[in-house]
Design an enzyme around this catalytic site. Structure first.
Site, PDB file in Angstrom:
ATOM      1  N   CYS A 147      -8.285  -1.944  -4.926  1.00  0.00           N
ATOM      2  CA  CYS A 147      -6.867  -1.603  -4.917  1.00  0.00           C
ATOM      3  C   CYS A 147      -6.016  -2.878  -4.816  1.00  0.00           C
ATOM      4  CB  CYS A 147      -6.573  -0.674  -3.739  1.00  0.00           C
ATOM      5  SG  CYS A 147      -5.464   0.678  -4.138  1.00  0.00           S
TER       6      CYS A 147
ATOM      7  N   HIS B  32     -34.388   3.586  15.413  1.00  0.00           N
ATOM      8  CA  HIS B  32     -33.282   4.549  15.463  1.00  0.00           C
ATOM      9  C   HIS B  32     -33.695   5.998  15.175  1.00  0.00           C
ATOM     10  CE1 HIS B  32     -30.420   1.410  16.186  1.00  0.00           C
ATOM     11  NE2 HIS B  32     -30.903   0.713  15.165  1.00  0.00           N
TER      12      HIS B  32
ATOM     13  N   CYS C 185       0.855  -1.199   0.000  1.00  0.00           N
ATOM     14  CA  CYS C 185       0.000   0.000   0.000  1.00  0.00           C
ATOM     15  C   CYS C 185       0.886   1.243   0.000  1.00  0.00           C
ATOM     16  CB  CYS C 185      -0.890   0.019   1.242  1.00  0.00           C
ATOM     17  SG  CYS C 185      -1.887  -1.454   1.487  1.00  0.00           S
TER      18      CYS C 185
ATOM     19  N   CYS D   7     -35.650   0.357  10.054  1.00  0.00           N
ATOM     20  CA  CYS D   7     -34.552   0.994  10.784  1.00  0.00           C
ATOM     21  C   CYS D   7     -35.084   2.167  11.588  1.00  0.00           C
ATOM     22  CB  CYS D   7     -33.488   1.512   9.817  1.00  0.00           C
ATOM     23  SG  CYS D   7     -32.874   0.315   8.623  1.00  0.00           S
TER      24      CYS D   7
ATOM     25  N   CYS E 120     -29.052  -6.406  12.681  1.00  0.00           N
ATOM     26  CA  CYS E 120     -30.293  -5.673  12.938  1.00  0.00           C
ATOM     27  C   CYS E 120     -31.448  -6.287  12.149  1.00  0.00           C
ATOM     28  CB  CYS E 120     -30.125  -4.208  12.538  1.00  0.00           C
ATOM     29  SG  CYS E 120     -29.956  -3.088  13.933  1.00  0.00           S
TER      30      CYS E 120
END
Lengths: 109, 283
Positions: free
Chosen positions: B136, B203, B98, B199, B244
Site C-alpha cells: 500500500c 510448542h 492512509c 517447532c 526460536c
C-alpha cells in the site's frame, strides 16, 4: 528539544464523596539522563521531566521531583480522596522550560 | 494427551517440571473491562496434535497478564498512538495518507488482522499484513517501504490489529493458499539446527512445561505484534520465529522471506478460533 511528548491521564469519571480513587498518569518523554555519550564521544545533554504536580480544585494533591535515573516514559500512579465534584489538573515541567498540562473532571454523585 | 506425556517422560529432565502448576492457568482475559478475549478454544480440524488451543496469555505471570488487561497499562499503546498519527499524515509523492482511502482505521480495518496472512489474487501471492502495508505504501502512497520488522511497521500492524481485537482468527488454508500452507506445515514439523528441534517439539509436545526458566506456550501468534518486557518494544512474529530458530542453533531464515511467510500462514491457522489479541504483552 524534547519531541514526541504526549501526556496521558486516566481518572474515573465519577466517584462517591470521600472515595479513594486511583489515578494513572504517563507522559511519553525520552528522559535523557545526561550521563550518556553519542558515537563521537560527546556528552548528550540532560533532558528530562523534572517536576510533576497534581492539583484538585486548586489544592495540591501531589508534587514530586523527578531525577535523571527515572526511565523513559515516566508512569506515575497514585491514589487521591475526592471530597466534591471538581477537576484534577496535571502539570509536567520539562528541563527545557516547556510545561505540559492535562486535566480531567470528576463528578461526585 | 498420551503422546505429550510419553514425550515428556522421554525427555527426562523436562518430566521433572510436569505438574498441575505447569499447565495453562484458568484466568479470563477481558480488556478494559469490555472486550472479551477467547484464550481457549477447540483445535481447528486440520490440527491433529492438539485437542485444545490456548493463547500465550494463559501461560504468563499474573502481573504480565494484568498489564494487558488495561490499554493504559499496556505499553504497546504508545506505539499505537504514534501509528494513529501516521495513519492521518500525508506521506509520499502521491499526496495521500492512509486515511485518504481508508478513512477511520477502527471502521475500515475491522476484521482485517483476523484473516491475514491471506492470498492476494492480483499479486498472486500469499501476503502477510506487513507485506500488504508495504504494498500500500509503495503502490498507493508512493512512499518508501518500511523495514519488515521495524518499529514503524510493528506500530502500524498494532494499530490495524486493535480494530479486530476480540474477533476470532480465521485464516483460510484452502484454495490458492494451500501449497504455501503445506510448506509452512512441513517447516513446523521439521527439526532444525544443531539441537535438532522442530517447532512442534516445544510448542505441541511440551507446552505447559518449562524449558529452563521459560514456561512454554503453544506458540500461538494471535497476539502479534507483541510488546515484550525483555526488549521493551513491539516484536513482529517473524522476529520471534527467527529467535526460536536461532535458539536451535540453526542458520535462520530472514524476516519477510517466503519461508517465514509460509510458516506464519501455518502457525496463524493453528490459532483459528482464538481471538485477535494484538497488541499483547509477554515476557
Amino acid at each position: 528539544m524534547a519531541t514526541g511528548v504526549k501526556p496521558r491521564v486516566k481518572v474515573p469519571g465519577s466517584a462517591s464523596a470521600g472515595e479513594v480513587i486511583t489515578i494513572k498518569t504517563l507522559i511519553s518523554h525520552q528522559m535523557e539522563s545526561g550521563q550518556r555519550k553519542d558515537s563521537d564521544g560527546n556528552k548528550i545533554p540532560r533532558s528530562i521531566i523534572n517536576r510533576f504536580t497534581c492539583e484538585f480544585n486548586g489544592q495540591s494533591v501531589l508534587d514530586m521531583t523527578l531525577e535523571p535515573a527515572i526511565s523513559t516514559n515516566p508512569y506515575v500512579e497514585f491514589q487521591a480522596t475526592v471530597p466534591e465534584t471538581g477537576e484534577f489538573k496535571f502539570t509536567w515541567y520539562d528541563d527545557d522550560g516547556d510545561v505540559y498540562e492535562d486535566s480531567k473532571p470528576i463528578t461526585v454523585g | 494427551m498420551l503422546k505429550r506425556t510419553t514425550t515428556a517422560l522421554a525427555a527426562g529432565l523436562i518430566a521433572v517440571a510436569t505438574g498441575g502448576w505447569a499447565d495453562p492457568d484458568e484466568n479470563q482475559l477481558v480488556v478494559n473491562g469490555d472486550i472479551e478475549i477467547t484464550t481457549q478454544a477447540a483445535a481447528p480440524a486440520h490440527l491433529e496434535g492438539l485437542s485444545e488451543i490456548y493463547s500465550g496469555w494463559r501461560f504468563r505471570e499474573v502481573d504480565t497478564q494484568a498489564t494487558q488487561m488495561d490499554d493504559f497499562d499496556n505499553p504497546a499503546f504508545l506505539a499505537v498512538d504514534a501509528a494513529q498519527e501516521v495513519w492521518n499524515t500525508v506521506e509520499g509523492e502521491a499526496g495521500k495518507s492512509c486515511a485518504t482511502c481508508h478513512g477511520d482505521v477502527m471502521e475500515s480495518m475491522k476484521g482485517v488482522r483476523a484473516t491475514y496472512p491471506k492470498w492476494n489474487g492480483e499479486a498472486e501471492e500469499v501476503r502477510t499484513l506487513a507485506m500488504q502495508i508495504n504494498a500500500c505504501r509503495t503502490d498507493n502512497l508512493d512512499a518508501d517501504a518500511y523495514g519488515y520488522t521495524s518499529g514503524d511497521m510493528t506500530a502500524m500492524e498494532a494499530l490495524i490489529s486493535v480494530a479486530s481485537r476480540g474477533m476470532p482468527v480465521d485464516v483460510a488454508i484452502d484454495g490458492p493458499a494451500q501449497s504455501m500452507w503445506e510448506q509452512g506445515k512441513e517447516m513446523y514439523y521439521t527439526r532444525y539446527g544443531q539441537l535438532e528441534l522442530s517447532c512442534a517439539n516445544c510448542h505441541e509436545d511440551n507446552y505447559g512445561n518449562y524449558i529452563r526458566a521459560d514456561h512454554l506456550s503453544q506458540g500461538q501468534i494471535n497476539g502479534f505484534p507483541v510488546y515484550r518486557l525483555k526488549n521493551t518494544k513491539l516484536n513482529a512474529s517473524h522476529d520471534r520465529f527467527k529467535g526460536c530458530i536461532r535458539d536451535t542453533r540453526a542458520e535462520t531464515f530472514k524476516p519477510g522471506s517466503p519461508e517465514f511467510v509460509a510458516l506464519e500462514l501455518y502457525v496463524a491457522s493453528r490459532g483459528n478460533g482464538l481471538s485477535v489479541e494484538a497488541p499483547s504483552v509477554r515476557n
